[in-house]
Design an enzyme around this catalytic site. Structure first.
Site, PDB file in Angstrom:
ATOM      1  N   ARG A 172      88.750  32.995  99.263  1.00 21.74           N
ATOM      2  CA  ARG A 172      88.586  32.246  98.019  1.00 21.74           C
ATOM      3  C   ARG A 172      89.610  31.125  97.978  1.00 21.74           C
ATOM      4  O   ARG A 172      90.708  31.248  98.509  1.00 21.74           O
ATOM      5  CB  ARG A 172      88.761  33.154  96.802  1.00 21.74           C
ATOM      6  CG  ARG A 172      87.690  34.192  96.629  1.00 21.74           C
ATOM      7  CD  ARG A 172      87.962  35.043  95.406  1.00 21.74           C
ATOM      8  NE  ARG A 172      89.187  35.811  95.556  1.00 21.74           N
ATOM      9  CZ  ARG A 172      89.732  36.561  94.597  1.00 21.74           C
ATOM     10  NH1 ARG A 172      89.160  36.615  93.416  1.00 21.74           N
ATOM     11  NH2 ARG A 172      90.836  37.237  94.822  1.00 21.74           N
ATOM     12  N   ARG A 176      89.739  24.427  90.178  1.00 16.90           N
ATOM     13  CA  ARG A 176      89.777  24.380  88.714  1.00 16.90           C
ATOM     14  C   ARG A 176      89.191  23.060  88.220  1.00 16.90           C
ATOM     15  O   ARG A 176      89.605  21.995  88.685  1.00 16.90           O
ATOM     16  CB  ARG A 176      91.213  24.516  88.216  1.00 16.90           C
ATOM     17  CG  ARG A 176      91.845  25.840  88.577  1.00 16.90           C
ATOM     18  CD  ARG A 176      93.243  25.940  88.027  1.00 16.90           C
ATOM     19  NE  ARG A 176      93.900  27.156  88.476  1.00 16.90           N
ATOM     20  CZ  ARG A 176      95.203  27.335  88.490  1.00 16.90           C
ATOM     21  NH1 ARG A 176      95.994  26.376  88.067  1.00 16.90           N
ATOM     22  NH2 ARG A 176      95.723  28.468  88.914  1.00 16.90           N
ATOM     23  N   ARG A 249     103.567  35.688 112.400  1.00 14.29           N
ATOM     24  CA  ARG A 249     104.043  34.303 112.393  1.00 14.29           C
ATOM     25  C   ARG A 249     105.378  34.293 111.661  1.00 14.29           C
ATOM     26  O   ARG A 249     105.632  35.127 110.783  1.00 14.29           O
ATOM     27  CB  ARG A 249     103.048  33.381 111.681  1.00 14.29           C
ATOM     28  CG  ARG A 249     101.743  33.201 112.420  1.00 14.29           C
ATOM     29  CD  ARG A 249     101.877  32.330 113.635  1.00 14.29           C
ATOM     30  NE  ARG A 249     102.098  30.932 113.270  1.00 14.29           N
ATOM     31  CZ  ARG A 249     102.416  29.983 114.157  1.00 14.29           C
ATOM     32  NH1 ARG A 249     102.604  30.283 115.432  1.00 14.29           N
ATOM     33  NH2 ARG A 249     102.577  28.738 113.756  1.00 14.29           N
ATOM     34  N   ARG A 280     106.142  22.347 104.543  1.00 13.02           N
ATOM     35  CA  ARG A 280     106.546  21.960 103.196  1.00 13.02           C
ATOM     36  C   ARG A 280     108.049  21.726 103.117  1.00 13.02           C
ATOM     37  O   ARG A 280     108.805  22.160 103.995  1.00 13.02           O
ATOM     38  CB  ARG A 280     106.130  23.015 102.164  1.00 13.02           C
ATOM     39  CG  ARG A 280     106.797  24.361 102.282  1.00 13.02           C
ATOM     40  CD  ARG A 280     106.363  25.282 101.141  1.00 13.02           C
ATOM     41  NE  ARG A 280     107.016  26.584 101.215  1.00 13.02           N
ATOM     42  CZ  ARG A 280     106.930  27.510 100.272  1.00 13.02           C
ATOM     43  NH1 ARG A 280     106.210  27.285  99.188  1.00 13.02           N
ATOM     44  NH2 ARG A 280     107.552  28.675 100.394  1.00 13.02           N
ATOM     45  N   GLU A 306     110.312  23.724 106.178  1.00 16.61           N
ATOM     46  CA  GLU A 306     109.809  24.959 106.761  1.00 16.61           C
ATOM     47  C   GLU A 306     108.904  24.648 107.959  1.00 16.61           C
ATOM     48  O   GLU A 306     107.862  24.001 107.808  1.00 16.61           O
ATOM     49  CB  GLU A 306     109.042  25.775 105.717  1.00 16.61           C
ATOM     50  CG  GLU A 306     109.898  26.196 104.540  1.00 16.61           C
ATOM     51  CD  GLU A 306     109.155  27.068 103.543  1.00 16.61           C
ATOM     52  OE1 GLU A 306     107.995  27.439 103.827  1.00 16.61           O
ATOM     53  OE2 GLU A 306     109.726  27.363 102.481  1.00 16.61           O
ATOM     54  N   TYR A 354     100.693  41.216 103.968  1.00 15.00           N
ATOM     55  CA  TYR A 354     101.429  40.205 103.229  1.00 15.00           C
ATOM     56  C   TYR A 354     101.203  40.461 101.741  1.00 15.00           C
ATOM     57  O   TYR A 354     100.091  40.335 101.238  1.00 15.00           O
ATOM     58  CB  TYR A 354     100.971  38.798 103.593  1.00 15.00           C
ATOM     59  CG  TYR A 354     101.776  37.736 102.866  1.00 15.00           C
ATOM     60  CD1 TYR A 354     103.065  37.436 103.287  1.00 15.00           C
ATOM     61  CD2 TYR A 354     101.273  37.085 101.753  1.00 15.00           C
ATOM     62  CE1 TYR A 354     103.826  36.488 102.617  1.00 15.00           C
ATOM     63  CE2 TYR A 354     102.029  36.147 101.074  1.00 15.00           C
ATOM     64  CZ  TYR A 354     103.297  35.849 101.517  1.00 15.00           C
ATOM     65  OH  TYR A 354     104.061  34.926 100.839  1.00 15.00           O
ATOM     66  N   ASP A 356     102.349  39.845  97.597  1.00 11.24           N
ATOM     67  CA  ASP A 356     103.124  39.146  96.585  1.00 11.24           C
ATOM     68  C   ASP A 356     104.200  40.092  96.062  1.00 11.24           C
ATOM     69  O   ASP A 356     104.092  41.314  96.179  1.00 11.24           O
ATOM     70  CB  ASP A 356     102.217  38.690  95.433  1.00 11.24           C
ATOM     71  CG  ASP A 356     101.352  37.498  95.810  1.00 11.24           C
ATOM     72  OD1 ASP A 356     101.755  36.733  96.701  1.00 11.24           O
ATOM     73  OD2 ASP A 356     100.268  37.347  95.204  1.00 11.24           O
TER      74      ASP A 356
END
Length: 372
Positions: A172, A176, A249, A280, A306, A354, A356
């Protein structure tokens, strides 16, 4: 005789939350960490009044009431809202993809115009059954957005062509049809006042903590210290890579301190072209609105570039490569782990996932609930 009920290996979020809960339950707990600091990847250190996120910016966000109530026991949160921007060859776009983005790319003004333009772009692609990440992204947002804002960034992040990456990585995409620049759709969001390290310190109050201790080099002695070990390191490393190494990674962080008050005008700027080596730049001071802990404007700035790269032994493993091969390999390690009666595996490295931050905390609380 074991002197502790639990030896927690890893002073990151998972280990610290679990240890804190076990102490509250009346258990005797000891926490160790291979690094020379607590906090794991959310570790922050203060330099010239700036809270620098040593292992990359971490923005706390959650819809989980229990998790939010729990972390607020140890800190206050500021009202920072994550609103990154994308730089594609000098062109600036809003992230996540919203009406500002669509106006910049197509010149559309209304949500209806944006919907029509995206549907047209998707239809022109002719993709009905995406078989890789590139096809999946184009089928969701069209080729123009994919080429400018997804392709280069993703290839740098994963070190592979998007056609070689599985479609599920990008199931996904946040699209917006509003002018809302808030990256997260979360009820609660912010940064701990005083930094994450201060929050972890409060979690670990009253608990014995030793840093600079390599559990795997001394496991025979350390495992004798406790009835149960909670291991939050890499699960394949615990078992000496008996089935082979799980792939990750990692990132190379390059800090630069500048004697200017403002470098890029935003906390996070993503570089989405394929030619720029980094993904970034984080300008840490804007995570606290350019102010130090006393509310005084900071005159200098610190930025971090990074650079994604392949993981090598000795690096910090950040992003598991959850393709079919590694998923099957992890299942073997998980089966081996289930046979360990007095060792519990948890956290992103123990689960090879991974997560949050709020998910890490929720899982630690759930594990603690089972043992209280």
């Amino acid at each position: 005789m074991a002197g502790y009920d639990y030896l927690v290996v890893g002073a990151g979020l998972y280990g610290s939350v679990f240890a804190s809960r076990m102490k509250e339950a009346g258990k005797k707990v000891k926490v160790i960490d291979r690094r020379h600091h607590i906090g794991g990847n959310v570790y922050t250190e203060k330099r010239d009044g700036i809270h620098v996120h040593t292992y990359g910016a971490h923005i706390f966000h959650t819809n989980d009431e229990r998790v939010w109530e729990y972390v607020n026991r140890f800190t206050r949160f500021n009202n920072f809202v994550n609103s990154p921007i994308a730089n594609y060859r000098g062109e600036i776009y809003s992230l996540p993809f919203n009406m500002y983005t669509f106006n910049r790319i197509w010149g559309v003004v209304t949500p209806e115009e944006a919907r029509e333009r995206i549907e047209l772009s998707k239809k022109e692609s002719g993709i009905t059954d995406p078989s890789n990440l590139e096809e999946q992204a184009i089928s969701l947002v069209g080729r123009e957005i994919y080429e400018k804002l997804i392709k280069g960034y993703t290839q740098k992040q994963w070190g592979r062509d998007c056609k070689e990456l599985p479609a599920f990585i990008i199931k996904r995409l946040p699209v917006r049809y509003t002018y809302n620049n808030n990256y997260f759709n979360a009820a609660y969001q912010g940064i701990p006042v005083g930094g994450y390290t201060a929050m972890i310190e409060k979690m670990l109050e009253g608990i014995e903590v030793e840093t600079g201790v390599d559990f795997l080099r001394n496991r025979a002695e350390l495992e004798k210290e406790a009835v149960t070990v909670l291991f939050t390191g890499a699960i394949d490393e615990y078992f000496d890579h008996v089935f082979g190494r799980l792939e990750y990674r990692t990132l190379d962080f390059r800090d630069e301190e500048l004697d200017i008050p403002n470098f890029q005008g935003n906390a996070a700027v993503n570089y989405t072209d394929s030619d720029t080596g980094f993904t970034r730049i984080i300008e840490h001071k804007w995570i606290t609105f350019g102010l130090d802990d006393d509310g005084v404007e900071i005159e200098k700035t610190i930025i971090t570039r990074e650079y994604p790269k392949s993981y090598e032994p000795g690096d910090e493993p950040y992003y598991p490569v959850n393709d079919a091969k590694n998923t099957e390999l992890f299942k073997k390690y998980r089966a081996l782990a289930s046979e360990k009666e007095n060792v519990v595996f948890g956290g992103r490295l123990g689960d090879y996932s991974y997560y949050d931050m709020d998910v890490v905390i929720r899982k630690a609380l759930e594990e603690a609930d089972c043992r209280s």
